[in-house]
Design a protein around this motif. Structure first.
Motif, PDB file in Angstrom:
ATOM      1  N   MET A 127       0.817  -1.198   0.000  1.00  0.00           N
ATOM      2  CA  MET A 127       0.000   0.000   0.000  1.00  0.00           C
ATOM      3  C   MET A 127       0.857   1.258   0.000  1.00  0.00           C
ATOM      4  SD  MET A 127      -3.156   0.348  -0.154  1.00  0.00           S
ATOM      5  CE  MET A 127      -4.474   1.444   0.076  1.00  0.00           C
ATOM      6  N   GLU A 128       2.024   1.155   0.605  1.00  0.00           N
ATOM      7  CA  GLU A 128       2.934   2.306   0.664  1.00  0.00           C
ATOM      8  C   GLU A 128       3.417   2.700  -0.732  1.00  0.00           C
ATOM      9  OE1 GLU A 128       4.740   5.353   2.660  1.00  0.00           O
ATOM     10  OE2 GLU A 128       3.396   3.850   3.504  1.00  0.00           O
ATOM     11  N   THR A 129       3.533   1.713  -1.629  1.00  0.00           N
ATOM     12  CA  THR A 129       3.969   1.991  -2.997  1.00  0.00           C
ATOM     13  C   THR A 129       2.987   2.912  -3.708  1.00  0.00           C
ATOM     14  OG1 THR A 129       4.987  -0.193  -3.066  1.00  0.00           O
ATOM     15  CG2 THR A 129       4.669   0.931  -5.164  1.00  0.00           C
ATOM     16  N   TYR A 130       1.706   2.697  -3.507  1.00  0.00           N
ATOM     17  CA  TYR A 130       0.704   3.541  -4.145  1.00  0.00           C
ATOM     18  C   TYR A 130       0.781   4.981  -3.644  1.00  0.00           C
ATOM     19  CZ  TYR A 130      -1.413  -0.704  -5.955  1.00  0.00           C
ATOM     20  OH  TYR A 130      -1.630  -1.870  -6.615  1.00  0.00           O
ATOM     21  N   ARG A 131       1.050   5.128  -2.357  1.00  0.00           N
ATOM     22  CA  ARG A 131       1.159   6.479  -1.798  1.00  0.00           C
ATOM     23  C   ARG A 131       2.330   7.218  -2.435  1.00  0.00           C
ATOM     24  NH1 ARG A 131       1.105   7.047   4.450  1.00  0.00           N
ATOM     25  NH2 ARG A 131      -1.114   7.150   4.059  1.00  0.00           N
ATOM     26  N   TRP A 132       3.484   6.548  -2.566  1.00  0.00           N
ATOM     27  CA  TRP A 132       4.639   7.171  -3.205  1.00  0.00           C
ATOM     28  C   TRP A 132       4.359   7.491  -4.669  1.00  0.00           C
ATOM     29  CZ3 TRP A 132       8.471   9.544  -1.094  1.00  0.00           C
ATOM     30  CH2 TRP A 132       8.871   9.204   0.190  1.00  0.00           C
ATOM     31  N   PHE A 133       3.716   6.551  -5.358  1.00  0.00           N
ATOM     32  CA  PHE A 133       3.408   6.766  -6.772  1.00  0.00           C
ATOM     33  C   PHE A 133       2.533   7.991  -6.958  1.00  0.00           C
ATOM     34  CE2 PHE A 133       0.357   6.152 -10.247  1.00  0.00           C
ATOM     35  CZ  PHE A 133       1.237   6.169 -11.327  1.00  0.00           C
ATOM     36  N   TRP A 134       1.428   8.086  -6.238  1.00  0.00           N
ATOM     37  CA  TRP A 134       0.512   9.205  -6.402  1.00  0.00           C
ATOM     38  C   TRP A 134       1.112  10.512  -5.897  1.00  0.00           C
ATOM     39  CZ3 TRP A 134      -2.721   8.731  -9.981  1.00  0.00           C
ATOM     40  CH2 TRP A 134      -3.309   7.499 -10.272  1.00  0.00           C
ATOM     41  N   SER A 135       1.932  10.438  -4.871  1.00  0.00           N
ATOM     42  CA  SER A 135       2.597  11.651  -4.388  1.00  0.00           C
ATOM     43  C   SER A 135       3.562  12.197  -5.435  1.00  0.00           C
ATOM     44  CB  SER A 135       3.346  11.373  -3.092  1.00  0.00           C
ATOM     45  OG  SER A 135       2.457  11.007  -2.073  1.00  0.00           O
ATOM     46  N   LEU A 136       4.376  11.315  -6.002  1.00  0.00           N
ATOM     47  CA  LEU A 136       5.313  11.741  -7.043  1.00  0.00           C
ATOM     48  C   LEU A 136       4.574  12.240  -8.281  1.00  0.00           C
ATOM     49  CD1 LEU A 136       8.094   9.020  -6.797  1.00  0.00           C
ATOM     50  CD2 LEU A 136       8.229  11.437  -6.132  1.00  0.00           C
ATOM     51  N   LEU A 137       3.491  11.585  -8.648  1.00  0.00           N
ATOM     52  CA  LEU A 137       2.711  12.029  -9.804  1.00  0.00           C
ATOM     53  C   LEU A 137       2.098  13.408  -9.553  1.00  0.00           C
ATOM     54  CD1 LEU A 137       1.722  11.243 -12.619  1.00  0.00           C
ATOM     55  CD2 LEU A 137      -0.301  10.256 -11.523  1.00  0.00           C
ATOM     56  N   ALA A 138       1.597  13.635  -8.351  1.00  0.00           N
ATOM     57  CA  ALA A 138       1.025  14.939  -8.015  1.00  0.00           C
ATOM     58  C   ALA A 138       2.086  16.035  -8.033  1.00  0.00           C
ATOM     59  CB  ALA A 138       0.347  14.871  -6.650  1.00  0.00           C
ATOM     60  N   ILE A 139       3.255  15.744  -7.480  1.00  0.00           N
ATOM     61  CA  ILE A 139       4.342  16.733  -7.474  1.00  0.00           C
ATOM     62  C   ILE A 139       4.812  17.024  -8.899  1.00  0.00           C
ATOM     63  CG2 ILE A 139       6.757  17.076  -6.794  1.00  0.00           C
ATOM     64  CD1 ILE A 139       6.016  15.566  -4.190  1.00  0.00           C
ATOM     65  N   ALA A 140       4.962  15.991  -9.712  1.00  0.00           N
ATOM     66  CA  ALA A 140       5.379  16.189 -11.099  1.00  0.00           C
ATOM     67  C   ALA A 140       4.360  17.023 -11.870  1.00  0.00           C
ATOM     68  CB  ALA A 140       5.585  14.834 -11.786  1.00  0.00           C
ATOM     69  N   THR A 141       3.088  16.793 -11.628  1.00  0.00           N
ATOM     70  CA  THR A 141       2.041  17.553 -12.296  1.00  0.00           C
ATOM     71  C   THR A 141       2.079  19.012 -11.870  1.00  0.00           C
ATOM     72  OG1 THR A 141       0.664  15.578 -12.387  1.00  0.00           O
ATOM     73  CG2 THR A 141      -0.440  17.677 -12.685  1.00  0.00           C
ATOM     74  N   LEU A 142       2.263  19.263 -10.587  1.00  0.00           N
ATOM     75  CA  LEU A 142       2.340  20.646 -10.106  1.00  0.00           C
ATOM     76  C   LEU A 142       3.559  21.373 -10.671  1.00  0.00           C
ATOM     77  CD1 LEU A 142       1.257  20.163  -6.392  1.00  0.00           C
ATOM     78  CD2 LEU A 142      -0.030  21.310  -8.201  1.00  0.00           C
ATOM     79  N   VAL A 143       4.688  20.689 -10.753  1.00  0.00           N
ATOM     80  CA  VAL A 143       5.885  21.296 -11.330  1.00  0.00           C
ATOM     81  C   VAL A 143       5.660  21.609 -12.808  1.00  0.00           C
ATOM     82  CG1 VAL A 143       8.295  20.833 -11.974  1.00  0.00           C
ATOM     83  CG2 VAL A 143       7.480  20.309  -9.669  1.00  0.00           C
ATOM     84  N   TRP A 144       5.087  20.677 -13.540  1.00  0.00           N
ATOM     85  CA  TRP A 144       4.813  20.886 -14.969  1.00  0.00           C
ATOM     86  C   TRP A 144       3.855  22.053 -15.173  1.00  0.00           C
ATOM     87  CZ3 TRP A 144       0.083  20.320 -17.543  1.00  0.00           C
ATOM     88  CH2 TRP A 144       0.155  20.443 -18.918  1.00  0.00           C
ATOM     89  N   TYR A 145       2.768  22.083 -14.412  1.00  0.00           N
ATOM     90  CA  TYR A 145       1.785  23.152 -14.552  1.00  0.00           C
ATOM     91  C   TYR A 145       2.403  24.500 -14.197  1.00  0.00           C
ATOM     92  CZ  TYR A 145      -2.510  25.809 -14.050  1.00  0.00           C
ATOM     93  OH  TYR A 145      -3.485  26.760 -14.175  1.00  0.00           O
ATOM     94  N   SER A 146       3.184  24.556 -13.152  1.00  0.00           N
ATOM     95  CA  SER A 146       3.842  25.808 -12.757  1.00  0.00           C
ATOM     96  C   SER A 146       4.811  26.281 -13.820  1.00  0.00           C
ATOM     97  CB  SER A 146       4.581  25.617 -11.436  1.00  0.00           C
ATOM     98  OG  SER A 146       3.680  25.257 -10.423  1.00  0.00           O
ATOM     99  N   THR A 147       5.558  25.358 -14.405  1.00  0.00           N
ATOM    100  CA  THR A 147       6.513  25.712 -15.456  1.00  0.00           C
ATOM    101  C   THR A 147       5.805  26.285 -16.668  1.00  0.00           C
ATOM    102  OG1 THR A 147       7.986  23.961 -14.706  1.00  0.00           O
ATOM    103  CG2 THR A 147       8.356  24.819 -16.925  1.00  0.00           C
ATOM    104  N   ILE A 148       4.745  25.647 -17.106  1.00  0.00           N
ATOM    105  CA  ILE A 148       3.998  26.142 -18.261  1.00  0.00           C
ATOM    106  C   ILE A 148       3.388  27.503 -17.959  1.00  0.00           C
ATOM    107  CG2 ILE A 148       1.983  25.694 -19.735  1.00  0.00           C
ATOM    108  CD1 ILE A 148       4.423  23.933 -20.336  1.00  0.00           C
ATOM    109  N   THR A 149       2.831  27.679 -16.771  1.00  0.00           N
ATOM    110  CA  THR A 149       2.223  28.947 -16.389  1.00  0.00           C
ATOM    111  C   THR A 149       3.252  30.069 -16.382  1.00  0.00           C
ATOM    112  OG1 THR A 149       0.579  27.788 -15.057  1.00  0.00           O
ATOM    113  CG2 THR A 149       0.905  30.118 -14.588  1.00  0.00           C
ATOM    114  N   LEU A 150       4.416  29.829 -15.806  1.00  0.00           N
ATOM    115  CA  LEU A 150       5.461  30.849 -15.774  1.00  0.00           C
ATOM    116  C   LEU A 150       5.984  31.165 -17.174  1.00  0.00           C
ATOM    117  CD1 LEU A 150       7.415  29.759 -12.586  1.00  0.00           C
ATOM    118  CD2 LEU A 150       5.909  31.744 -12.860  1.00  0.00           C
TER     119      LEU A 150
END
Length: 60
Positions: free
Chosen positions: A1-24
């Motif tokens: 179950m811990e693997t899913y938490r890491w996966f979704w956390s990393l995916l959320a962080i990557a999405t936020l970084v991508w969105y912030s980069t495009i916005t800037l």
């Protein structure tokens, strides 16, 4: 179950970084476009009957 938490956390962080980069990036480019537009308007070179480039983009 811990693997899913890491996966979704990393995916959320990557999405936020991508969105912030495009916005800037869009904001950065937009500043120069607006400066160019204001400079052209204040210089008296603007002619609404003769635009710089065609709007359609279907040039041959």
């Amino acid at each position: 179950m811990e693997t899913y938490r890491w996966f979704w956390s990393l995916l959320a962080i990557a999405t936020l970084v991508w969105y912030s980069t495009i916005t800037l990036f869009v904001a950065y480019k937009g500043v120069f476009d607006i400066q160019h537009m204001l400079k052209k308007l204040s210089g008296g070179d603007f002619n609404p009957d003769a635009p710089e480039a065609p709007v359609t983009g279907n040039e041959q």
